[in-house]
Design a protein around this motif. Structure first.
Motif, mmCIF file in Angstrom:
data_model
loop_
_atom_site.group_PDB
_atom_site.id
_atom_site.type_symbol
_atom_site.label_atom_id
_atom_site.label_comp_id
_atom_site.label_asym_id
_atom_site.label_seq_id
_atom_site.Cartn_x
_atom_site.Cartn_y
_atom_site.Cartn_z
ATOM 1 N N HIS A 20 51.053 10.934 19.309
ATOM 2 C CA HIS A 20 50.628 9.565 19.645
ATOM 3 C C HIS A 20 51.745 8.532 19.487
ATOM 4 N N TYR A 133 50.928 14.527 11.781
ATOM 5 C CA TYR A 133 49.607 13.900 11.905
ATOM 6 C C TYR A 133 48.630 14.925 12.493
ATOM 7 N N SER A 157 49.476 10.457 7.135
ATOM 8 C CA SER A 157 48.337 9.675 6.693
ATOM 9 C C SER A 157 47.128 10.579 6.919
ATOM 10 N N LYS A 162 41.366 7.466 4.186
ATOM 11 C CA LYS A 162 41.157 6.284 5.029
ATOM 12 C C LYS A 162 39.654 6.026 5.196
#
Ligand SMILES: O=c1ccn([C@@H]2O[C@H](COP(=O)(O)OP(=O)(O)O[C@H]3O[C@H](CO)[C@@H](O)[C@H](O)[C@H]3O)[C@@H](O)[C@H]2O)c(=O)[nH]1
Ligand SMILES: O=P(O)(O)OC[C@H]1O[C@](O)(CO)[C@@H](O)[C@@H]1O
Length: 735
Positions: A20, A133, A157, A162
């Motif tokens: 991405h 990712y 991440s 999150k």
């Protein structure tokens, strides 16, 4: 072309995947949105640094091809050279336009397939695949399984922390699921933790607190290797003046531009807590007197046109500046070029200012390294990455970023002690070079990979994996031989043995596959019983499943493809109304196959049953065979489709497939561009194919018939007596 076992000394080929965001060799566009931040710069720096290592021959950084009139044409280039040994390769993934990462999941299989074609053109397979990712993790995991190549993963991440953060901030579970697609992301992260041979993190805390939120993280798979920063770009101010355009882009907002700068550079994202920073500054008049606040939060033309979450952050920012009446004290430049970023740090250092990262949490924090390298002290969250970085660099203070008052006080204190400021500035420049260089990162990285590959080679030797060593032969093979099992491959022992000798001679040159109605376990069982090597490809359950090799790696792409319009439960329910059919035993039922036993006297015609299903809005294929079985499959599943899919997926022309069969359910794979062989003992339902182009009717029966067909098509390397003696050895290895 034959696949070779890799010699120990051969330099490495590393395939990096980062799907991405926006990635290009020059002028990275960072902070444009939530997807263009640290990871983009991380993977690019990693690719360049790896390619400069003497033990690395080739680095490909694979990302998404984006052909969007709103963006530079660079992102639509299929290939971009980064250095002599490194390049970016771009493959399409769904619609051409730019898309945020949460919406890319349905299209990732396309990247897997394109990469397989690309590797065929390269004529060499990577030694390791390294995904970044969860989205790239999906692509990398598929490739790793399909190709038999170890996977390295870096999360950057993670979804669970999150999701927990968003839930605790009071957002509704259903809303955040809709926006962020957590279910898919977290499932993939879990799968990656099981599959990856190595997980690289930037800090130990990331392993404990972030990966620790997942079931059973295996500590042995994790390695902390912190990233570096490019000190040729990020360097202290020295005597040179700051570029006037950069100065101007900031000064135009400020009443007293020569005051020290509190600099913040981050993506406009809630986690970065720009709101808390404004509150810290807005509530502290002494701080406002002492310094200006410079907020570099990506680039924007029109806030209204931005994606909702960024627009919200920026709208709030403007409202808060207004609320505290900070006009003339806060600079919020609309645009910045990448070469301006080091200049901004230098400008802040020259002004005797500080850098602040106000994020609620920060897994690592590349900006803290960039600031250090530019001689700019920092204030950072008392959290994972910043803790490690400050413990090594000693270039500032940690603060509780949930407390705006504490943040304001800490900023003021940091700006007020000149001696301490000078020590921090000096420490940063020295220590970042000691602890955070990409060359250092890559040295550790290459050692880890070499150890991993060494261990794997030893395992292969121990397991003596059948026809080839671990890596799949499919991407580089030129031909494929796919055969039905019962009454075609099997049936006459002497023929089977001759065929096995042929297979051994053709290792690496030809992919060996079976296409059968049997479920995969039963297929493997019968092949083992007859001492046939385990095929490279197993098309089973009448084409509704594809697996690869000894480890039975499922082809997820195929499952995703045939899932189209398949409503298993509803179909089974609807078929309860049909007389003369009853479900076969549970071991014959599969996700994509419902199998029935038939009483032909009672069962209506297959057409009637199809109509019954269509009447209820259901779609399925019905395969009636031997007057006693009825298989119900998704409309896209069949042996013939599976072979066409393999041809497409692996970039091997259908004309290079030799297929053999004996009965009705082989028809579809025997017709078309393939080299078809119908064995002498075929059933009547194939008779009508006589005279059809590229369909050879052998005189000989069973495996002898296949070999006769191979001779007819001059297919493969013909066996020699000298090679035939290796036969029994390979059979043993295949068991
Ligand atoms: O307007 C902007 C905003 C950011 N940046 C750059 O973008 C990068 C941001 O990196 P970082 O501070 O590390 O934050 P994230 O974008 O949030 O990056 C994620 O990924 C990084 C690499 O793994 C980790 O260091 C972070 O903790 C993680 O949140 C830096 O190079 C900044 O200079 C810009 O150039 N312009
Ligand atoms: O908010 P998320 O989805 O956890 O992701 C954080 C993002 O930070 C980045 O690392 C910024 O580059 C992205 O690549 C990553 O997607």
């Amino acid at each position: 072309m034959r696949t070779q076992a890799k010699s120990k000394k051969e330099p490495l080929y590393v395939l990096l995947i980062s799907v991405h965001g926006l990635i290009r060799g020059e002028q990275l566009e960072l902070g444009v949105d939530a997807d263009t931040g640290g990871q983009c710069t991380y993977v690019l720096d990693l690719a360049k640094a790896l390619a400069a290592h003497p033990q690395v021959a080739k680095v490909d950084l694979m990302t998404r091809l984006i052909d969007d009139p709103a963006l530079a044409a660079d992102y639509a280039q299929p290939e971009e050279t980064l250095s002599q040994h490194a390049r970016i390769i771009r493959f399409p993934c769904g619609p051409k336009r730019y898309m945020r990462k949460e919406t890319l999941w349905p299209y990732l299989d396309q990247m897997v397939d394109r990469c397989l074609h690309y590797l065929r053109q390269q004529g060499r397979l990577p030694d390791v695949i390294h995904s970044h990712y969860a989205d790239a993790g999906y692509v990398g995991r598929q490739l790793s399984m399909l190709l038999g190549i170890p996977l390295i993963h870096t999360g950057h991440s993670l979804g669970r922390p999150k999701q927990a953060r968003l839930l605790s901030s009071g957002r509704k579970a259903a809303n955040i699921e809709k926006q962020f697609n957590f279910e898919r992301r977290i499932a993939e992260e879990e799968a990656l933790m099981q599959h990856a041979s190595l997980i690289v993190t930037s800090t130990r805390q990331e392993i404990e607190l972030q990966y620790g939120m997942y079931p059973h993280p295996d500590p042995k798979r994790f390695k902390v290797i912190p990233p570096g920063t490019d000190t040729s770009r990020f360097s202290p101010p020295g005597r040179q003046a700051i570029a006037p355009a950069v100065e101007q882009s900031i000064y135009r907002f400020l009443q007293q531009p020569k005051k020290p700068m509190i600099l913040c550079i981050c993506r406009p994202e809630i986690r970065k807590n720009i709101k808390g920073l404004i509150a810290a500054y807005g509530n502290n008049l002494a701080l406002q007197k002492r310094a200006n606040l410079v907020l570099v939060a990506g680039c924007r033309d029109n806030i209204r046109a931005l994606e909702k979450s960024q627009a919200t952050v920026l709208n709030e920012l403007l409202l808060d500046i207004d609320q505290y009446d900070l006009w003339g004290k806060v600079a919020i430049p609309k645009h910045h070029a990448q070469e301006a970023v080091p200049e901004l740090y230098r400008m802040a250092a020259k002004s005797r200012g500080v850098f602040i990262n106000a994020a609620f949490t920060e897994p690592f924090g590349l900006t803290l390294l960039e600031a250090a390298a530019c001689g700019l002290p920092v204030i950072a969250p008392d959290d994972g990455g910043p803790r490690d970085i400050l413990a090594n660099c000693h270039h500032g203070l940690l603060v509780n970023t949930l407390d705006p008052i504490a943040m304001g006080d800490t900023l003021l204190a940091a700006l007020s002690d000149k001696t301490r400021w000078r020590a921090w500035a000096k420490n940063g420049v020295l220590n970042v070079k000691r602890h955070y260089t990409w060359a250092g990162h890559v040295n550790k990285y290459v050692k880890e990979i070499s150890a991993l590959l060494h261990k794997q080679r030893k395992n292969w030797r121990k397991q003596q994996i059948a026809l080839h060593q671990g890596k799949s032969p499919i991407p580089l093979a030129q031909h494929a031989f796919i055969t039905d099992i019962d009454n075609t491959l099997l049936g006459r022992r002497d023929g089977q043995e001759a065929l096995v000798a042929w297979l051994i001679d053709n290792v690496g040159y030809t992919v060996f596959g079976i296409a059968t109605g049997r479920p995969v376990d039963s297929a493997i069982h019968i092949l083992r019983k007859h001492r046939i090597p385990i095929p490279d490809v197993l098309i089973t359950s009448v084409g509704s499943e594809i697996h690869y090799g000894l480890r039975r790696i499922p082809d997820i792409g195929w499952a995703n493809h045939i899932r189209h319009l398949w409503r298993r439960e509803d179909i089974q329910q609807a078929l309860k109304a049909i007389p003369g059919i009853r479900l076969q035993s549970a071991d014959n039922q599969r996700e994509f196959k419902i199998s029935y036993l038939v009483d032909p006297q009672v069962m209506p015609t297959v057409d009637d049953i199809s109509q019954h299903l269509r009447g209820q809005g259901l779609h399925a294929q019905l395969i009636y065979s031997h007057g006693e079985f009825l298989d119900v499959l998704p409309i896209r599943a069949s042996k013939g489709h599976a072979i066409r899919y393999l041809s497409y997926k692996w970039g091997l022309p259908l004309a290079n497939f030799l297929v053999s069969g004996d009965s009705g359910n082989d028809i579809e794979m025997l017709t078309g561009d393939t080299m078809a062989v119908v064995v002498g003992n075929h059933s009547e339902d194939l008779a009508h194919l006589k005279g059809a182009p590229r369909v050879y009717f052998a005189e000989a029966t069973h495996a002898h018939g296949i070999l006769e067909g191979m001779q007819h098509y001059k297919f493969g390397i013909q066996p020699t007596k000298a090679q035939a003696h290796t036969h029994s050895q390979v059979i043993m290895e295949g068991r």
